[in-house]
Scaffold this motif. Structure first.
Motif, PDB file in Angstrom:
ATOM      1  N   ARG A 217     -13.466   4.851  -3.007  1.00  0.00           N
ATOM      2  CA  ARG A 217     -12.452   3.043  -3.884  1.00  0.00           C
ATOM      3  C   ARG A 217     -12.919   2.840  -4.734  1.00  0.00           C
ATOM      4  O   ARG A 217     -13.741   2.887  -4.731  1.00  0.00           O
TER       5      ARG A 217
ATOM      6  N   THR B  69      -8.917   5.896  -3.668  1.00  0.00           N
ATOM      7  CA  THR B  69      -7.926   5.558  -3.364  1.00  0.00           C
ATOM      8  C   THR B  69      -8.245   4.493  -4.423  1.00  0.00           C
ATOM      9  O   THR B  69      -9.356   4.023  -5.325  1.00  0.00           O
TER      10      THR B  69
ATOM     11  N   LEU C  73      -9.869   2.942   3.894  1.00  0.00           N
ATOM     12  CA  LEU C  73      -9.651   4.191   2.869  1.00  0.00           C
ATOM     13  C   LEU C  73     -11.045   4.793   1.622  1.00  0.00           C
ATOM     14  O   LEU C  73     -11.308   3.826   2.000  1.00  0.00           O
TER      15      LEU C  73
ATOM     16  N   LEU D  94       1.027  -0.933  -0.470  1.00  0.00           N
ATOM     17  CA  LEU D  94       0.008  -0.322   0.393  1.00  0.00           C
ATOM     18  C   LEU D  94       0.750   1.100   0.018  1.00  0.00           C
ATOM     19  O   LEU D  94       2.089   1.629   1.505  1.00  0.00           O
TER      20      LEU D  94
ATOM     21  N   VAL E  67      -7.487   0.201  -5.567  1.00  0.00           N
ATOM     22  CA  VAL E  67      -7.839  -1.290  -5.993  1.00  0.00           C
ATOM     23  C   VAL E  67      -7.348  -1.421  -7.095  1.00  0.00           C
ATOM     24  O   VAL E  67      -7.714  -1.980  -7.821  1.00  0.00           O
TER      25      VAL E  67
ATOM     26  N   LEU F 255      -3.440   1.024  -3.425  1.00  0.00           N
ATOM     27  CA  LEU F 255      -3.091  -0.632  -2.800  1.00  0.00           C
ATOM     28  C   LEU F 255      -2.626  -1.521  -4.318  1.00  0.00           C
ATOM     29  O   LEU F 255      -3.848  -1.921  -5.343  1.00  0.00           O
TER      30      LEU F 255
ATOM     31  N   ALA G 136      -9.189  -2.260   1.973  1.00  0.00           N
ATOM     32  CA  ALA G 136      -9.770  -1.734   1.693  1.00  0.00           C
ATOM     33  C   ALA G 136     -10.242  -0.232   2.555  1.00  0.00           C
ATOM     34  O   ALA G 136      -9.837   0.108   3.196  1.00  0.00           O
ATOM     35  N   THR G 137     -11.356  -1.111   2.820  1.00  0.00           N
ATOM     36  CA  THR G 137     -12.612  -0.965   3.689  1.00  0.00           C
ATOM     37  C   THR G 137     -12.125  -0.640   4.975  1.00  0.00           C
ATOM     38  O   THR G 137     -12.439   0.205   6.130  1.00  0.00           O
TER      39      THR G 137
ATOM     40  N   ARG H 224      -9.044  -0.772   6.566  1.00  0.00           N
ATOM     41  CA  ARG H 224      -8.765   0.385   7.315  1.00  0.00           C
ATOM     42  C   ARG H 224      -8.569   1.976   7.181  1.00  0.00           C
ATOM     43  O   ARG H 224      -8.161   3.134   7.459  1.00  0.00           O
TER      44      ARG H 224
END
Length: 265
Positions: free
Chosen positions: A135, A57, A132, A46, A59, A92, A127-128, A130
């Motif tokens: 997304r 973010t 962030l 990351l 992904v 990420l 990601a969720t 964290r």
């Protein structure tokens, strides 16, 4: 030994320096591991803006691992080198099951995009959790198949803003997947090289007409692998223009004044 992103050695630049393929701009970088619902451990990295929160973010879902695709495929690697500093965007990256890179090898083996559903879900969940923000799934080649097949379905769909596809072959993804994106209403941007090996702009426009809100962008002169700095700049600029909430221009800077590092390879 897995590659440690903290090992980059940054030095001040003497005035503006041209951003090249291996230029690494400052960011907070960390290795992480994902745990999938079927019990596999996947490896990733990351990259976050150095001294502020990200505005969005990415992904990322890499190209076909049986044909050399991995988390370090060059467009995604350069995104992680540049976008945290140039556009306040978190990047990420991870290796899908059975895929290796200098970061390490993810457990499991290639499953033709079927078992990889759990990989996509694990990355979005990470990601969720964290926190962030904003997304987006960004798939390239095989990664577009994963984004199309699973991005418009729960549990992923409620957790993402939309999708960006680079060089979609539309081999494993079909009409049902396009219908799911159409029903979701989630934004979908499709970047199609003029000289793609699998799907070119005119045909892509026909196929993606099944998603009325999809934006298909043909890129003159480009090929499937987006080789060449001008095409990397175009792709990254298009991504920023789609996901950025911070008002950064789509035409990203091509030079940097400040600390930088040079990546191997």
């Amino acid at each position: 030994m897995p590659f440690d992103p903290a090992s980059y050695e940054f030095s001040p630049s003497e005035g503006p320096v041209e951003i090249r393929a291996n230029t690494v701009l400052p960011a907070r970088r960390e290795n992480f591991e994902l745990r999938t619902a079927d019990g596999l451990t996947l490896v990733g990295e990351l990259a976050l803006p150095l001294d502020r929160d990200p505005v969005a973010t990415l992904v990322t879902l890499h190209p076909l691992p049986t044909h050399g695709g991995f988390m370090d495929s060059h467009v995604f690697r350069k995104a992680s080198f540049r976008l945290p500093a140039l556009a306040d965007i978190a990047v990420l990256r991870f290796n899908t099951r059975g895929t290796s890179s200098p970061r390490g090898t993810s457990e499991g083996s290639f499953e033709e995009g079927v078992g990889e559903r759990a990989d996509v879900e694990a990355a979005v969940r990470f990601a969720t959790e964290r926190g962030l923000p904003n997304r987006w799934l960004v798939g390239w080649s095989f990664g577009t198949e994963l984004a199309l097949r699973y991005g418009a379905l729960p549990p992923v769909e409620p957790e993402i803003e939309g999708g960006i596809l680079l060089s979609p072959p539309l081999h494993r993804a079909g009409e049902e997947d396009l219908a799911a994106w159409a029903a979701s209403g989630k934004p979908l941007t499709v970047l199609v090289p003029e000289f793609d090996d699998y799907l070119r702009p005119a045909e892509a426009a026909e196929r993606f007409a099944a998603v009325p809100h999809a934006k298909v962008v043909g890129v003159d002169g480009a090929k499937h692998l987006w080789v060449g700095e001008k095409f990397v700049q175009r792709v990254l600029g298009e991504i920023v223009s789609v996901v950025d909430l911070g008002g950064h221009p789509a035409a990203l800077p091509t030079a940097w004044e400040g600390p930088l590092a040079i990546a191997a390879g």
